[in-house]
Design a protein around this motif. Sequence first.
Motif, mmCIF file in Angstrom:
data_model
loop_
_atom_site.group_PDB
_atom_site.id
_atom_site.type_symbol
_atom_site.label_atom_id
_atom_site.label_comp_id
_atom_site.label_asym_id
_atom_site.label_seq_id
_atom_site.Cartn_x
_atom_site.Cartn_y
_atom_site.Cartn_z
ATOM 1 N N ASP A 143 10.326 -10.013 -35.108
ATOM 2 C CA ASP A 143 11.701 -10.126 -35.600
ATOM 3 C C ASP A 143 11.818 -10.016 -37.125
ATOM 4 O OD1 ASP A 143 13.394 -10.132 -33.455
ATOM 5 O OD2 ASP A 143 13.209 -12.280 -33.097
ATOM 6 N N PRO A 144 11.568 -8.830 -37.674
ATOM 7 C CA PRO A 144 11.665 -8.672 -39.126
ATOM 8 C C PRO A 144 13.086 -8.555 -39.652
ATOM 9 C CG PRO A 144 11.126 -6.574 -38.107
ATOM 10 C CD PRO A 144 11.137 -7.601 -36.994
ATOM 11 N N VAL A 145 14.088 -8.531 -38.780
ATOM 12 C CA VAL A 145 15.453 -8.247 -39.232
ATOM 13 C C VAL A 145 16.398 -9.428 -39.047
ATOM 14 C CG1 VAL A 145 15.296 -5.756 -38.941
ATOM 15 C CG2 VAL A 145 15.981 -7.169 -37.000
ATOM 16 N N SER A 146 15.882 -10.640 -38.999
ATOM 17 C CA SER A 146 16.771 -11.792 -38.898
ATOM 18 C C SER A 146 17.624 -11.879 -40.158
ATOM 19 C CB SER A 146 15.954 -13.084 -38.736
ATOM 20 O OG SER A 146 15.071 -13.251 -39.827
ATOM 21 N N VAL A 157 10.992 -11.209 -48.724
ATOM 22 C CA VAL A 157 9.725 -11.572 -48.080
ATOM 23 C C VAL A 157 9.217 -10.407 -47.235
ATOM 24 C CG1 VAL A 157 8.626 -13.146 -46.434
ATOM 25 C CG2 VAL A 157 10.282 -14.031 -48.099
ATOM 26 N N TRP A 158 10.139 -9.734 -46.556
ATOM 27 C CA TRP A 158 9.757 -8.578 -45.745
ATOM 28 C C TRP A 158 9.150 -7.474 -46.616
ATOM 29 C CZ3 TRP A 158 8.231 -6.675 -41.459
ATOM 30 C CH2 TRP A 158 8.366 -5.322 -41.157
ATOM 31 N N CYS A 159 9.747 -7.213 -47.770
ATOM 32 C CA CYS A 159 9.228 -6.177 -48.665
ATOM 33 C C CYS A 159 7.856 -6.567 -49.221
ATOM 34 C CB CYS A 159 10.210 -5.925 -49.809
ATOM 35 S SG CYS A 159 11.726 -5.101 -49.279
ATOM 36 N N MET A 160 7.658 -7.851 -49.439
ATOM 37 C CA MET A 160 6.345 -8.315 -49.865
ATOM 38 C C MET A 160 5.318 -8.050 -48.770
ATOM 39 S SD MET A 160 5.268 -12.113 -51.245
ATOM 40 C CE MET A 160 6.303 -11.970 -52.703
ATOM 41 N N THR A 189 10.902 -8.011 -30.892
ATOM 42 C CA THR A 189 12.231 -8.251 -31.438
ATOM 43 C C THR A 189 13.230 -8.592 -30.340
ATOM 44 O OG1 THR A 189 14.010 -7.274 -32.780
ATOM 45 C CG2 THR A 189 12.878 -5.799 -31.263
ATOM 46 N N HIS A 190 14.294 -9.296 -30.727
ATOM 47 C CA HIS A 190 15.430 -9.513 -29.829
ATOM 48 C C HIS A 190 16.629 -8.707 -30.302
ATOM 49 C CE1 HIS A 190 16.779 -12.059 -33.128
ATOM 50 N NE2 HIS A 190 17.979 -12.072 -32.582
ATOM 51 N N HIS A 191 16.472 -7.975 -31.411
ATOM 52 C CA HIS A 191 17.568 -7.258 -32.046
ATOM 53 C C HIS A 191 17.710 -5.877 -31.419
ATOM 54 C CE1 HIS A 191 20.004 -5.398 -35.186
ATOM 55 N NE2 HIS A 191 20.199 -6.596 -35.722
ATOM 56 N N THR A 192 18.808 -5.650 -30.720
ATOM 57 C CA THR A 192 18.981 -4.423 -29.952
ATOM 58 C C THR A 192 18.938 -3.170 -30.816
ATOM 59 O OG1 THR A 192 20.520 -5.712 -28.605
ATOM 60 C CG2 THR A 192 20.394 -3.356 -28.164
ATOM 61 N N LEU A 193 19.697 -3.184 -31.905
ATOM 62 C CA LEU A 193 19.770 -1.993 -32.750
ATOM 63 C C LEU A 193 18.410 -1.674 -33.354
ATOM 64 C CD1 LEU A 193 21.417 0.226 -34.125
ATOM 65 C CD2 LEU A 193 21.974 -1.429 -35.931
ATOM 66 N N PHE A 194 17.756 -2.685 -33.914
ATOM 67 C CA PHE A 194 16.426 -2.465 -34.485
ATOM 68 C C PHE A 194 15.475 -1.911 -33.433
ATOM 69 C CE2 PHE A 194 12.083 -4.024 -34.936
ATOM 70 C CZ PHE A 194 11.733 -3.496 -36.167
ATOM 71 N N ALA A 216 17.335 0.645 -41.632
ATOM 72 C CA ALA A 216 16.404 1.030 -42.691
ATOM 73 C C ALA A 216 15.034 0.393 -42.483
ATOM 74 C CB ALA A 216 16.968 0.631 -44.051
ATOM 75 N N VAL A 217 15.019 -0.887 -42.082
ATOM 76 C CA VAL A 217 13.757 -1.573 -41.819
ATOM 77 C C VAL A 217 13.001 -0.888 -40.685
ATOM 78 C CG1 VAL A 217 12.760 -3.704 -40.884
ATOM 79 C CG2 VAL A 217 14.436 -3.819 -42.733
#
Length: 363
Positions: A175-178, A147-150, A209-214, A187-188
């Motif tokens: 939050d695209p990396v859930s 879905v993200w790639c779309m 985002t809530h994702h630290t690394l991203f 990569a994202v």
Amino acid sequence: MSTTSKIFQYPELQKVVTHLRDDLKDQECILLFAHNGTGKTRLSMDFKEEAKKKDGRNTLYFNAFTEDLFWWDNDLDGDSERHLQINSDSAFFEGFKELALEEKIFAFLEKYASFDFRIDYDDWKISFSRGEQENIKVSRGEENIFVWCMFLAIYELAIDGHASYDWVKNVYIDDPVSSLDDNNAIAVAVDLAQLVERGKEKIGAVVSTHHTLFHNVFWNEIKNRKLKRKTYFYHRSQNTTTYTLRWTDDTPFFNHVAQLAELKQAVTTGDIYTYHFNVLRSIMEKTAVFFGQDKFQTCIQGIENEALYERAVQLMSHGKYSIYDPRQMGEDNKELFRDLLAKFLERYEFALPDILKAEEAEA
């Protein structure tokens, strides 16, 4: 409101939307770090709706609602023709049938996954395959990345000025990396930064985002690309409707530092909730990993009452304590939590922002 402190507080979410929209007048990208439960998804939807009211539809968004535009038909009778159904009524797919996006989608997808797909535009469904296996059901993470790639393919069309998406003036991505592993999260972040840079002359971008690394990878990418940007820590105080945007300027606001600052604030105010033990355990686990260890117990090894603290963390962090259903601890557990946090911060001297002090000053 003082701007020198770089802290902005608002009594309602609509004011946060206005702040972000004003920022995009002279910024190319806005990055928000926020914990789950602070209303990130709602903020993205309010941002989109505000644009509709004032300028007409102009925001292409990616959030939990985007993922809900797809659902599985698992062929419960035959158990062989599984496919992902598309909600063709959504404006997200305007012109989708005529564009035949498979090639664009696959150009992104091949970086992340090893499966193939086929879109049936007559029945609005997507079938997946891997090698000789047809009509497979991909994992939740693989579905999310598809879905993200779309979305990336459509974002690219908007950047290129395609007639079907010439209405896009802003993108809002939440939050695209859930459900993604760390390699894909990196990569994202890199791919998204490249697209934001490509579209910077015509499309403003808000990413939360809530994702630290991203967060940290994306922040470094947009910094290195010299994009005009603002980065905020977005925060909503427990049981209040006060929304805070804390401008983080040139330093990424690391997740564990933000969480520790909030725990310290909870101890100061006395509003210590049962789920705070879950948060503290998570921080100790990350700290242990940073120092090459694999157990949180490393962080309390050798301190007085070590066995008591270990048992408390084990017991309290395995309970069904949710940030969405907060309950205050009893006084005995509050005192235990205060002592443990103090000893942890004494051993590991994090430089913590004083959220409570700053908020009181702003008030």
